[in-house]
Design an enzyme around this catalytic site. Structure first.
Site, PDB file in Angstrom:
ATOM      1  N   HIS A 523      32.756  46.553 -34.784  1.00  0.00           N
ATOM      2  CA  HIS A 523      31.512  46.237 -35.493  1.00  0.00           C
ATOM      3  C   HIS A 523      30.687  45.216 -34.717  1.00  0.00           C
ATOM      4  O   HIS A 523      30.357  44.136 -35.215  1.00  0.00           O
ATOM      5  CB  HIS A 523      31.822  45.729 -36.904  1.00  0.00           C
ATOM      6  CG  HIS A 523      32.273  46.810 -37.832  1.00  0.00           C
ATOM      7  ND1 HIS A 523      33.599  47.041 -38.106  1.00  0.00           N
ATOM      8  CD2 HIS A 523      31.578  47.742 -38.536  1.00  0.00           C
ATOM      9  CE1 HIS A 523      33.705  48.051 -38.949  1.00  0.00           C
ATOM     10  NE2 HIS A 523      32.492  48.507 -39.218  1.00  0.00           N
ATOM     11  N   HIS A 527      27.654  49.033 -32.019  1.00  0.00           N
ATOM     12  CA  HIS A 527      27.671  49.811 -33.266  1.00  0.00           C
ATOM     13  C   HIS A 527      26.359  49.605 -34.031  1.00  0.00           C
ATOM     14  O   HIS A 527      25.772  50.570 -34.538  1.00  0.00           O
ATOM     15  CB  HIS A 527      28.853  49.382 -34.133  1.00  0.00           C
ATOM     16  CG  HIS A 527      28.797  49.929 -35.538  1.00  0.00           C
ATOM     17  ND1 HIS A 527      28.934  51.271 -35.823  1.00  0.00           N
ATOM     18  CD2 HIS A 527      28.587  49.304 -36.729  1.00  0.00           C
ATOM     19  CE1 HIS A 527      28.825  51.460 -37.128  1.00  0.00           C
ATOM     20  NE2 HIS A 527      28.613  50.287 -37.701  1.00  0.00           N
ATOM     21  N   HIS A 563      22.273  46.272 -40.103  1.00  0.00           N
ATOM     22  CA  HIS A 563      23.167  46.604 -41.220  1.00  0.00           C
ATOM     23  C   HIS A 563      24.553  45.955 -41.153  1.00  0.00           C
ATOM     24  O   HIS A 563      25.204  45.784 -42.178  1.00  0.00           O
ATOM     25  CB  HIS A 563      23.312  48.121 -41.327  1.00  0.00           C
ATOM     26  CG  HIS A 563      24.401  48.679 -40.468  1.00  0.00           C
ATOM     27  ND1 HIS A 563      24.293  48.771 -39.103  1.00  0.00           N
ATOM     28  CD2 HIS A 563      25.644  49.138 -40.778  1.00  0.00           C
ATOM     29  CE1 HIS A 563      25.405  49.268 -38.607  1.00  0.00           C
ATOM     30  NE2 HIS A 563      26.246  49.503 -39.603  1.00  0.00           N
ATOM     31  N   ASP A 564      25.054  45.608 -39.958  1.00  0.00           N
ATOM     32  CA  ASP A 564      26.396  45.000 -39.847  1.00  0.00           C
ATOM     33  C   ASP A 564      26.357  43.665 -39.110  1.00  0.00           C
ATOM     34  O   ASP A 564      27.381  43.211 -38.592  1.00  0.00           O
ATOM     35  CB  ASP A 564      27.356  45.949 -39.116  1.00  0.00           C
ATOM     36  CG  ASP A 564      28.181  46.784 -40.086  1.00  0.00           C
ATOM     37  OD1 ASP A 564      28.289  46.397 -41.260  1.00  0.00           O
ATOM     38  OD2 ASP A 564      28.696  47.841 -39.675  1.00  0.00           O
ATOM     39  N   ASP A 715      25.804  55.341 -40.361  1.00  0.00           N
ATOM     40  CA  ASP A 715      26.969  54.462 -40.240  1.00  0.00           C
ATOM     41  C   ASP A 715      28.201  55.236 -39.769  1.00  0.00           C
ATOM     42  O   ASP A 715      29.055  54.700 -39.075  1.00  0.00           O
ATOM     43  CB  ASP A 715      27.237  53.794 -41.589  1.00  0.00           C
ATOM     44  CG  ASP A 715      27.973  52.469 -41.442  1.00  0.00           C
ATOM     45  OD1 ASP A 715      28.077  51.965 -40.299  1.00  0.00           O
ATOM     46  OD2 ASP A 715      28.434  51.929 -42.462  1.00  0.00           O
TER      47      ASP A 715
END
Length: 852
Positions: A523, A527, A563-564, A715
């Site tokens: 992550h 990614h 998003h991460d 994702d």
């Protein structure tokens, strides 16, 4: 004039004099200049570490240690039981002092009321005082001098403020090199105060929190204790307290089924302030027979307390209900049979609302069976109403402490964010915008045309870099290349000029975003970029952009990149098990809410002005209020939607299908799948694609559902890459899972689930097949059915399924061969044992014959 060399020689020979001279004449100015708010500082924040209260005290100790007086002390301001007071934190700091001796522990602090002593006077007046002779001051109190056997002669004291709020008082005693403190001493102390004030603002919050923590124990236990204590005054056999959910607004994913017509809107009873009546906890106090307390979290609707309908009615109306004969009552459905083995039945009931200071109904208290068998009377109502008033006020305490804890957790997380990450510095932006080499000046000094000229040269070619392709591979690119590719996507979306995004801000945002991702196994920034790139490709190549405006597309791609951010390499369950502050701050979708907050924080000017010392990152800065609210709303939905728990039951997704492959229904939330499926079905009823597009563009809820599913597809997109990419990424994902498993085994001392257990790594192909079948296949099949342009993702998914299945079969064949070999070995051993046994029996028989 003194010769410079001679002066230098003198200072080298007299270091103590040099230090004293520097401390008096230069140290305050150096610190003051460093803290000049008009000066832009560039600091390497990666060298900083998180300050604890002791760290902060040490810095303050060092600060006081260098003042030109006999002793100095620091008094912290607080309010205890509503009374303001000052308490010693650092006491009797002098030139030979040791920090540990001066740091005052809570159990030995000296406390000053504000109406006592010079220090109390300073806190009350909020003004500096310089007293040449304390014996002539009406505010002087000698009780501390008597306590410490010290004689105070003169005092210089200054208040430390946070705006209009008192924080602390700094006090210097007995000027060493003169009869009194001078105006220069006042100036020096004020300059030091610039530094102390900044530090003490953070320190004071921690100090107050710790004061409160020392005074309180578990709130729920206190609540129980209070109720149990008053039981002697209650003339009843039993009473129950139902606590109401205080949530006033629903999450977007809870509203979708209603807006889509999948479930009817809630039409049940509501509290006077409009909340749906949900009792999240019941506390049942049994006073007859053997006294007991039962706590029922999330009580079912058919629980004997709730099934009557009385607590719901009281919560809805706010009325006090006195039921004199429960057995004959026709309005409420009281249980006629005994509730337990003791034969206890409901005879008469008194129920009333618990109301807090805001006049909100926070619960319902219901009392059963007056002890003498008679109905409850007016006096009972008065007594029990007083009790519920007490309960209502006590319910404010958990709210207050919950807010305090959240603030403390936010502080911990905020510091962690700031200390861990290095934002895009002036030298780093030159990696993209090399304005120093090109124009001989900084980016903020350049015109937009000059910056655009550089970007036109350094940004990659879209076709050559394949940013429009579903099969995009990041292996061939450096992390800086990915930053440039990300910037290029905003140009391809045509939003840079349309929404007036400053070039420097866009570069800083993307560069800072890349550094916001930790260097962990999976992550990481690669990614994060891949998810943003897939969102871009779904919009542009997959033709989903037809439903969304340029502004919405910008928000969706930005959400993909964010998003991460700041992922820790461990999942939500681990955050809860390990007691991470994130778990205390966010009740659900823990990491997703953190990623969202982090991303929004980068886009907030007040934060970045602090972190990057005046260098803005807010690419939304030139949007109007309506536009800004929209992009933030879409980012909220998109990033929270990456929590697979909203679509899949995580506890059964990964391994239960290995043992129960037919139980696919366990793995999905059918309702949310069906909503997307129905949108796809509906699209097929339109013969004219333009009519369908016009319809969808106006359907806000449907667009949000499609966007949420797009985020899921993005994702999971590594599963739909070419096999040579997918196989490598799968190993990275597995490696990160195994790292969490190692933490669970060593730190939490728990056995990890098979997916996290590196000892079961050979099951990876089987896991991947199940993951594709029960998680990924639906997403990409439906998107391929929705837009044929997305079919390449499904084709690669199915090809990867074949590859993983082949590996699974090879592994299973090996296992079968081993099992067969083991079985053959066991059979051979059995034959050998049988032969030996037969031979032994034959020998025994021969011996018997000879003897005969």
């Amino acid at each position: 004039m003194v010769d410079a060399a001679a002066a230098e020689q003198f200072l080298d020979a007299n270091p103590q004099f040099a230090k004293q001279y520097y401390d008096i004449n230069f140290r305050p100015k150096v610190i003051s200049d460093l803290l000049d708010i008009n000066r832009k500082l560039v600091l390497d924040m990666s060298k900083f570490h998180d300050l604890t209260m002791v760290d902060e005290s040490e810095i303050l100790f060092d600060l006081l240690h260098h003042e030109g007086d006999d002793r100095m002390s620091l008094f912290m301001y607080r309010q205890r039981n509503g009374v303001a007071e000052l308490a010693t934190r650092l006491f009797n700091v002098h030139k030979d002092a040791v920090f540990e001796e001066c740091l005052v522990q809570p159990d030995s602090e000296i406390v000053y009321p504000l109406d006592m002593g010079i220090v109390g006077h300073v806190a009350s007046s909020k003004k500096m005082v310089n007293i040449p002779d304390v014996t002539e001051s009406p505010h002087y109190s000698d009780f501390v001098d008597e306590l410490t056997e010290y004689q105070t002669k003169n005092v210089l004291a200054i208040p430390i403020m946070n705006g209009k709020d008192m924080v602390a008082v700094m006090m210097a005693l007995n000027k060493l090199d003169g009869p009194r403190f001078t105006a220069k001493d006042e100036e020096t102390l004020n300059k030091y105060l610039n530094f102390a004030n900044l530090l003490l603002r953070v320190f004071h919050l921690s100090y107050l929190h710790n004061c409160e923590t020392r005074r309180r124990t578990d709130i729920e236990r206190q609540f129980h204790k209070a109720l149990y204590t008053v039981r002697a005054f209650l003339n009843c056999d039993r009473y129950s307290v139902g606590l109401l959910d205080m949530t006033k607004t629903k999450e977007f994913f809870d509203l979708w089924p209603v807006l889509m017509g999948e479930v009817p809107p809630y039409d049940g009873p509501k509290t006077p302030d409009g909340r749906e009546i949900v009792f999240y906890k019941l506390i049942d106090y049994i006073l007859h027979g053997k006294e007991d307390i039962k706590v029922i979290p999330n009580p079912p609707a058919d629980h004997w307390v709730l099934v009557t309908g009385l607590p719901t009615y009281v919560a809805e109306t706010g009325l006090i209900c006195n039921i004199m004969n429960a057995a004959e009552d026709e309005f409420f459905d009281f249980q006629k049979e005994p509730l337990d083995d003791s034969g206890w039945t409901i005879k008469n009931v008194l129920s009333m609302p618990i109301v807090n200071k805001k006049e909100e109904i926070v619960g319902v208290a219901t009392f059963y069976n007056r002890k003498d068998g008679k109905p409850f009377d007016e006096m009972d109502e008065t007594l029990m109403e007083s009790l519920t008033q007490f309960l209502g006020w006590s319910m404010l305490n958990p709210d207050t402490y919950d807010k305090m804890n959240k603030l403390e957790n936010r502080k911990d997380i905020f510091q962690d964010m700031v200390m861990y990450h290095v934002k895009c510095r002036k030298d780093e932006i030159q990696n993209v915008l090399n304005t120093r080499e090109r124009w001989g000046k900084e980016p903020d000094e350049c015109e937009e045309e000059e910056l655009q000229e550089i970007l036109s040269e350094v940004l990659p070619n879209s076709k050559k870099s394949e940013i429009f392709e579903f099969h995009f591979c990041d292996f061939e690119h450096s992390e800086l290349d990915l930053v440039k590719c990300g910037i290029k996507m905003y140009y391809e979306l045509k939003v840079v000029d349309k929404f007036h995004i400053p070039r420097e801000v866009l570069v800083r945002f993307m560069y800072s975003l890349s550094k916001g991702y930790r260097r962990i196994t999976y992550h990481n920034w690669r990614h994060g970029f891949n998810v943003g790139q897939t969102m871009f490709t779904l919009l542009m190549t997959g033709d989903l952009k037809r439903y969304y405006t340029d502004l919405e597309c910008m928000a969706m791609v930005t959400a993909g990149f964010c998003h991460d951010i700041d992922h820790r390499g461990t999942n939500n369950l681990y955050q809860m098990k390990s007691g991470n502050p994130l778990a205390k701050l966010h009740g659900s979708s823990i990491l997703e809410r953190h990623h969202l907050e982090f991303g929004k924080t980068l886009l907030r000017d007040d934060f970045v002005s602090f972190v990057t010392w005046g260098c803005a990152l807010n690419i939304y800065q030139n949007l109007n209020r309506r536009q800004h609210d929209l992009v933030i709303h879409l980012m909220d939905i998109a990033i929270i939607a990456t929590d697979l728990a909203l679509y899949f039951n995580k506890t059964k997704i990964c391994w239960n299908f290995l043992h129960h492959p037919k139980q696919g229904d366990y793995t999905t939330n059918a309702l949310k799948r069906t909503m997307f499926q129905k949108i796809v079905d509906q699209s097929k009823t339109y013969e004219n694609w333009n009519d369908w597009t016009k319809y969808m563009m106006l359907e806000t809820t449907r667009k949000e559902i499609v966007m949420a599913m797009m985020m899921t597809a993005c994702d999971l997109s590594a599963i739909a890459k070419p096999w040579e990419i997918q196989s490598k990424v799968a190993l990275s994902v597995a490696a990160e899972f195994w790292e969490q498993g190692d933490l669970e085994r060593t730190v939490l001392e728990q056995q990890p689930i098979p997916m996290m257990d590196r000892n079961k790594a050979d099951d990876l192909p089987k896991l991947q097949c199940g993951f594709i079948d029960f998680v990924c296949a639906f997403v990409y099949k439906e998107f391929s059915r929705f837009h044929v342009e997305i079919t390449p993702m499904l084709d690669r998914l199915m090809n990867n399924r074949k590859e993983w299945n082949a590996l699974k079969e090879v592994h299973e064949a090996k296992l079968a061969a081993l099992e067969e070999a083991k079985k053959a070995k066991e059979e051979e051993a059995q034959k050998t044992a049988a032969a030996r046994q037969a031979a032994s029996a034959s020998q025994s028989q021969s011996k018997t014959c000879i003897v005969s």
